[in-house]
Design an enzyme around this catalytic site. Structure first.
Site, mmCIF file in Angstrom:
data_model
loop_
_atom_site.group_PDB
_atom_site.id
_atom_site.type_symbol
_atom_site.label_atom_id
_atom_site.label_comp_id
_atom_site.label_asym_id
_atom_site.label_seq_id
_atom_site.Cartn_x
_atom_site.Cartn_y
_atom_site.Cartn_z
ATOM 1 N N HIS A 1 5.673 38.938 -38.415
ATOM 2 C CA HIS A 1 5.766 39.123 -36.966
ATOM 3 C C HIS A 1 5.071 37.960 -36.253
ATOM 4 O O HIS A 1 5.592 37.390 -35.284
ATOM 5 C CB HIS A 1 5.114 40.458 -36.593
ATOM 6 C CG HIS A 1 5.615 41.052 -35.321
ATOM 7 N ND1 HIS A 1 5.160 42.255 -34.828
ATOM 8 C CD2 HIS A 1 6.526 40.627 -34.414
ATOM 9 C CE1 HIS A 1 5.768 42.545 -33.688
ATOM 10 N NE2 HIS A 1 6.603 41.562 -33.412
ATOM 11 N N HIS B 1 3.335 42.396 -41.032
ATOM 12 C CA HIS B 1 2.608 41.994 -39.827
ATOM 13 C C HIS B 1 2.570 40.469 -39.710
ATOM 14 O O HIS B 1 2.759 39.903 -38.628
ATOM 15 C CB HIS B 1 1.157 42.507 -39.879
ATOM 16 C CG HIS B 1 0.989 43.947 -39.550
ATOM 17 N ND1 HIS B 1 1.514 44.532 -38.417
ATOM 18 C CD2 HIS B 1 0.318 44.942 -40.204
ATOM 19 C CE1 HIS B 1 1.170 45.817 -38.385
ATOM 20 N NE2 HIS B 1 0.455 46.088 -39.454
ATOM 21 N N HIS C 1 3.161 45.530 -46.622
ATOM 22 C CA HIS C 1 2.873 46.023 -45.271
ATOM 23 C C HIS C 1 2.175 44.937 -44.444
ATOM 24 O O HIS C 1 2.624 44.593 -43.341
ATOM 25 C CB HIS C 1 1.984 47.269 -45.368
ATOM 26 C CG HIS C 1 1.592 47.862 -44.051
ATOM 27 N ND1 HIS C 1 2.185 48.990 -43.539
ATOM 28 C CD2 HIS C 1 0.665 47.482 -43.136
ATOM 29 C CE1 HIS C 1 1.641 49.281 -42.363
ATOM 30 N NE2 HIS C 1 0.707 48.367 -42.098
ATOM 31 N N GLU C 2 1.087 44.394 -44.989
ATOM 32 C CA GLU C 2 0.345 43.365 -44.242
ATOM 33 C C GLU C 2 1.189 42.102 -44.072
ATOM 34 O O GLU C 2 1.093 41.410 -43.048
ATOM 35 C CB GLU C 2 -0.985 43.046 -44.938
ATOM 36 C CG GLU C 2 -1.948 44.223 -45.030
ATOM 37 C CD GLU C 2 -2.174 44.929 -43.698
ATOM 38 O OE1 GLU C 2 -2.126 44.269 -42.633
ATOM 39 O OE2 GLU C 2 -2.411 46.151 -43.711
#
Length: 674
Positions: free
Chosen positions: A472, A469, A465-466
């Protein structure tokens, strides 16, 4: 202190080894002065206001201040101490004052308004128009059109809010650090994994005590709640965790919660909005309180019947297994895990040896290489703020793309949870492209003398999940820093992170990293099938829980008046009434430790986790259809989502990628709720 302040010398990557706490205040003072001078030069420019001499000049001003701020506040989250915390209380009002001086600068706003009003007579790119609108709105949404008296009050509110938010976070950290459960008799730890007991024993030794010390850090708390057979021990841990900053002591956050809510409401109403949520949602995909509440209610309508059925299953199972007649909140995780083991013959502790941290990281990098053609190389030459931090240089087709800092283990100066942040954003200026410096911070079990850091499957998905990010931020390809990477609408920002979690459930991906740390054996196929089948286990409860957090957030921030609201717990109970599945407890309170909305940036935005799940479920359907490593789908996603940042309205970006709007049923199907 040395005459040479490393923060005021030219640097690319942060010079952590040279930075001392006493360097920060003079660095802030000088960089604030320099930033003010840059603003003054924009205002005093006698040329007619233009995009270049006003909008771009403003966008690229304050660079040094931004870099020093990122270093300081990232350290305050990941490696703080009393001196840094005290300094944060001094620095935050200075930054609020500077921000207000900027946003309430009448002469500067006149120039911005001139460029904005004349935008149709120029051929600006979509990114330029987005930046122009963002800057114009930033000023109008922060008091540029208010009279002097109201502007003065706005300044005061922002100063008070920055201090209240800091105090909130400090109290939660103090409460987490202050909790220690000293266990002398090992029999009280029956069922708890050996790795957790080893860590607890080592911590006790460090503190010159016999036996074990349990803390509220996630790598200890979660396994105790899931596996601890001693019900009284689970109760003590649960009440300790649930009462953080809600006890009658100096770290109580009830005043902070009420102050923050009242100040946010007053601020919104000064600016002409009915509530803080109305103010926030104007700049979100959801747009309105009604849309958020309808969205949450629609999901709850599907999830709650499933959740109520699942709770009954757990109660029946606990009664049958252990004769437990009064099922409480500290029983839920334990019996969920036991029932999961029975239903799927799947034991989290059996899986952990297949998820050794370094092996998972290696596989995650390999997945990223397959999808986005990125290569990660460990670089020990870069300075770090703690010995646990590992650094990587990231390359795309052998060209340097980004730097990644990875900080994975808990310690006293580090707040709980997991997050992504940046030390520098990507942007292009004066013919030079600056590439980003990105950090992911988690709290996974430390290696012990007996074994390496082994992750639970839930921790594996947290890491992915991290990392989503981080992708991105690392893939950003924009001109302006404030539109780069994860600088997007808050209910769009979780798409890249939540999308990455999907690969954790796929056989082709798991085989790249799920390998036994002792034998190198790949996770057996039947385990992979069990992981997939169990992915929706107790999904009704999980979804209802997430909706409840969104409802609590809106209960605080959709208020049009705080009159009569003096009891934090009572207000929280009302918010949770439609989602409560087990008996309420007077001694626990979520609001007083709900950092996402009172310290982080999620106020009026917690619903965005579920909102983004709709996007990620729909997006991953395309990968599933074409192949989870399909190059054209991955490149389409990279070019239209990861690289574009906030340059284009998010629904336009999503439609470019997917060819249509997201289908909400994709999430409900994946969750097994329809």
């Amino acid at each position: 202190m040395s005459d040479i302040n490393p923060l005021l010398q030219k640097f690319d990557h942060p010079p952590f080894s040279k930075i001392k706490t006493e360097h920060f205040k003079p660095a802030f003072q000088k960089s604030l002065k320099a930033a003010r001078k840059e603003i003054e030069s924009i205002v005093s420019n006698s040329d007619s206001p233009s995009y270049k001499n006003t909008i771009e000049a403003l966008e690229f001003s304050g660079n040094l201040l931004g870099r020093i701020s990122s270093i300081f506040f990232n350290l305050n989250s990941a490696e703080t101490n009393p001196e840094i915390q005290k300094l944060a209380q001094e620095i935050s009002p200075l930054l609020s004052e500077f921000n207000n001086d900027l946003l309430l600068n009448t002469d500067l706003f006149k120039k911005i308004k001139y460029v904005f009003d004349n935008r149709t007579s120029h051929h600006y790119s979509e990114e330029q128009l987005t930046l122009l609108e963002k800057i114009y709105k930033n000023f109008t949404r922060n008091g540029a059109n208010l009279d002097k008296e109201k502007q003065a009050r706005l300044r005061e509110i922002d100063k008070l809010l920055s201090l209240a938010s800091l105090k909130f976070g400090e109290n939660v950290l103090a409460e987490t650090n202050n909790f220690e459960l000293h266990i002398s008799d090992e029999s009280e730890l029956e069922g708890i994994p050996n790795s957790v007991k080893d860590s607890a024993r080592e911590l006790a030794k460090e503190k010159a005590k016999e036996g074990y010390i349990l803390t509220l850090d996630y790598p200890t708390y979660i396994p105790v709640m899931k596996f601890g057979e001693n019900r009284d021990l689970r109760k003590q841990m649960f009440l300790g965790f649930g009462s953080k900053a809600f006890k009658n002591n100096e770290f109580n956050n009830e005043k902070q919660v009420l102050d923050i809510v009242e100040l946010r409401l007053e601020r919104a109403q000064l600016l002409g909005f009915d509530s803080h949520a109305d103010f926030v949602l104007q700049e979100r995909m959801a747009k309105s309180i009604d849309n958020v509440e309808s969205f949450l209610d629609d999901i709850l309508e599907k999830a709650l019947p499933a959740a109520e059925k699942e709770i009954q299953e757990l109660k029946s199972f606990a009664l049958e297994k252990d004769g437990l007649k009064k099922f409480q909140k500290w029983d839920k995780a334990y019996y969920t895990e036991k029932l999961k083991q029975k239903t799927f013959d799947l034991d989290e502790e059996t899986l952990k040896p297949y998820f050794e941290l370094n092996q998972v990281i290696k596989g995650m990098f390999e997945i990223t290489a397959n999808l986005f053609k990125l290569r990660f190389e460990k670089d020990e030459s870069l300075e770090v703020y703690h010995k646990d931090v590992v650094t990587y240089k990231v390359f795309e087709n052998n060209k340097y793309l980004a730097t990644l800092y990875a900080d994975f283990h808990p310690r006293p100066g580090k707040r709980d949870g997991a997050w992504m942040t940046t030390y520098k954003d990507q942007y292009k200026h004066d013919g030079v492209e600056e590439r980003p410096q990105v950090s992911i911070v988690c709290n996974f079990s430390k290696p012990t003398k007996k074994q390496p850091s082994l992750l639970t499957f839930n921790e594996v998905t947290t890491l992915f999940h991290e990392f989503g990010h981080a992708l991105h931020a690392m893939n950003a390809n924009t001109t302006y820093p404030s539109l780069s990477g994860a600088s997007v609408y808050w209910d769009f920002v979780e798409l890249p992170s939540q999308l990455m979690e999907n690969w954790c459930y796929e056989k082709e991906a798991l085989e790249l990293f799920a390998k036994h740390y002792e034998t190198n054996e790949v996770l057996p196929l039947d385990y992979i099938e069990k992981i997939k089948r169990s992915s929706n286990f107790m999904e009704g409860i999980q979804t209802t829980r997430q909706v409840s957090f969104g409802k609590l957030d809106m209960a605080w921030h959709a208020l049009k008046s705080t009159k009569g609201i003096t009891d934090v717990k009572a207000h929280e109970n009302i918010a949770f009434a439609s989602t409560e599945l087990l008996p309420e407890l007077d001694t626990i309170c979520m609001s007083t430790a709900f950092g996402h909305i009172f310290q982080g940036g999620y106020s009026s935005g917690y619903y965005s986790y579920k909102w983004a799940e709709v996007l990620d479920a729909d997006a991953f359907e395309l990968f599933k259809k074409e192949g989870i490593f399909n190059e054209s789908v991955a490149m389409n996603y990279k070019e239209n989502i990861l690289q574009k940042g906030g340059t284009i309205e998010p629904m336009k970006l999503y439609k470019k990628f997917r060819g249509r709007k997201p289908d909400p049923e994709a999430l409900l199907k994946r969750a097994g709720l329809i």
